[in-house]
Write an enzyme that holds these catalytic residues in place. Structure first.
Site, PDB file in Angstrom:
ATOM      1  CB  SER A 127      -1.192   0.186   1.363  1.00  0.00           C
ATOM      2  OG  SER A 127      -1.757   1.249   1.418  1.00  0.00           O
ATOM      3  CE1 TYR A 152      -3.075   0.218   5.466  1.00  0.00           C
ATOM      4  CE2 TYR A 152      -3.689  -2.149   5.466  1.00  0.00           C
ATOM      5  CZ  TYR A 152      -3.596  -1.362   4.639  1.00  0.00           C
ATOM      6  OH  TYR A 152      -2.988  -1.039   3.082  1.00  0.00           O
ATOM      7  CE  LYS A 156      -1.735  -4.048   4.022  1.00  0.00           C
ATOM      8  NZ  LYS A 156      -1.751  -5.273   3.131  1.00  0.00           N
ATOM      9  CG  ASP A 301      -6.713  11.558   6.425  1.00  0.00           C
ATOM     10  OD1 ASP A 301      -7.957  11.777   7.078  1.00  0.00           O
ATOM     11  OD2 ASP A 301      -7.156  10.303   6.466  1.00  0.00           O
TER      12      ASP A 301
END
Ligand code: WQD
Length: 353
Positions: A127, A152, A156, A301
């Site tokens: 990702s 998360y 990755k 974000d």
């Protein structure tokens, strides 16, 4: 002789779309998915599109013996595409150990089985989140992996590093890490698509569920960012373009041309669009006006990110063909197709399996 591939997470959103693309490009596929975040009904959609019934092993990949049994039973396997993982950024912040256990243990078990059964070809679902908040955009594959914004994202990054070490220790294997940007949209047939189990986190399903009335309004998480309209910038990639990148990555691995046995590719369109532009794109593509309001920023974000995809174009021959308009119209067609699937049925079919 068709090459047989194991797709983990095969009843999920990207997994099911990739199975369609693999089948349409001459591969044979088996799936492994415990349906903890997806429904086996998605493979019925795959069958409607391709005419092919796909076997799914309903297995928890965190159980090594169950995972190993798949490989023992399917001795013709020559490659693995590993999608199976949890991917809700917010949930990972609340439950980091769940994410480390699920995402990393399953990967280790797959790699152990590849080693034991001498399977040499591996594609990993990574990702753009590994880039964190990039210093420069668009990001290339050489852009540094910065601090992950969530557990998360950390799974990755750690997953990539584990595969790099595995590749170093097993020079005869060949791996590709595909760094997805923002997958969205659905297969044009509307037989498969994104099926969030609970309230969706990602922007496009929030948009389509708002348009169909499941959600009251889209909350824009901040419009005071240093971007052209104050909202975040993302690279929205149609799930069918993303799926085809996996097929091309496998083709590339079997052709054995590259000097490295562990390669990274950005899979994004190269176009950055803001959240507000995405909302307006839905409205202009579908003719549906959307209720939305500006809310607070969402912690974690990234302000702006989109891909430099030259490497995937040049090495894999990958060319994104779907537009933002296609993302909106296919996502909307899919949302309308599942409108009459009562929530309890969605959940029940998911829980029953
Ligand atoms: C996109 C933008 C939000 C919802 C994550 C993962 C990434 C990948 C995709 C798995 C952001 C804004 C969203 C809403 C909003 N995961 N937004 N209101 O966070 O870019 O990426 O999902 O493949 O690895 O990190 O995707 O769709 O959640 O958010 O304003 O109701 O839309 O703030 O700017 P994200 P997203």
């Amino acid at each position: 002789m068709r090459k047989q591939i194991l797709v983990t997470g095969g009843t999920g959103y990207i997994g099911s779309h990739t199975i369609v693309d693999l089948l349409e490009n001459g591969y044979e596929v088996i799936s492994a998915d415990n349906n903890s975040r997806s429904t086996p009904g998605m493979l019925e959609g795959v069958e409607k599109i391709t005419g092919k019934k796909i076997k799914n092993y309903k297995v928890d990949l965190c159980n090594f013996d169950e995972t190993r049994a798949i490989f023992e039973e399917n001795t013709a396997l020559v490659g693995v595409i590993h999608f199976a993982a949890y991917k809700a950024v917010g949930e990972s912040v609340e439950k980091p150990l769940l994410y480390f256990h699920n995402n990393l243990t399953s990967l280790i078990h797959i790699l152990r089985c590849m080693e034991e059964f001498s399977i040499q070809h591996f594609v990993f679902s990574s990702s753009c989140t590994v880039y964190g908040n990039p210093d420069a955009i668009p990001v290339t594959e050489e852009s540094p992996r910065k601090n992950a914004e969530s557990p998360y994202g950390l799974t990755k990054q750690m997953g990539e590093q584990m595969i790099e070490a595995f590749a170093q220790a097993h020079p005869s294997t060949r791996s590709v890490l595909l760094r997805y940007f923002n997958p969205a949209g659905a297969h044009p047939s509307a037989h498969i698509g994104e099926l969030p189990i609970d309230r969706p986190q990602n922007l496009v399903p929030v948009i389509t569920q708002t348009a169909i009335g499941k959600i009251k309004e889209v909350v824009v998480f901040g419009n005071d960012y240093p971007t052209r309209d104050g909202s975040c910038i993302r690279d929205m990639i149609h799930v069918c373009d993303l799926a085809h990148a996996h097929t091309l990555a496998l083709n590339h691995l079997f052709e054995k041309h590259s000097e490295s046995n562990c390669e990274v590719f950005n899979v994004g369109t190269g176009n950055g669009v803001t959240v507000m532009e995405t909302i307006h794109a839905f409205e202009s593509s579908t003719g549906h006006s959307l209720a939305y309001r500006i809310g607070q920023r969402r912690p974690g974000d990234v302000i702006a990110i989109y891909a430099n995809n030259d490497k995937a174009r040049e090495v894999l021959g990958w060319i994104p063909r779907y537009t933002l308009n296609d993302i909106m119209t296919t996502a909307w067609k899919w949302e309308q197709s599942i409108k009459d699937l009562p929530k309890h049925l969605e959940l029940r079919s998911h829980l029953l399996n």
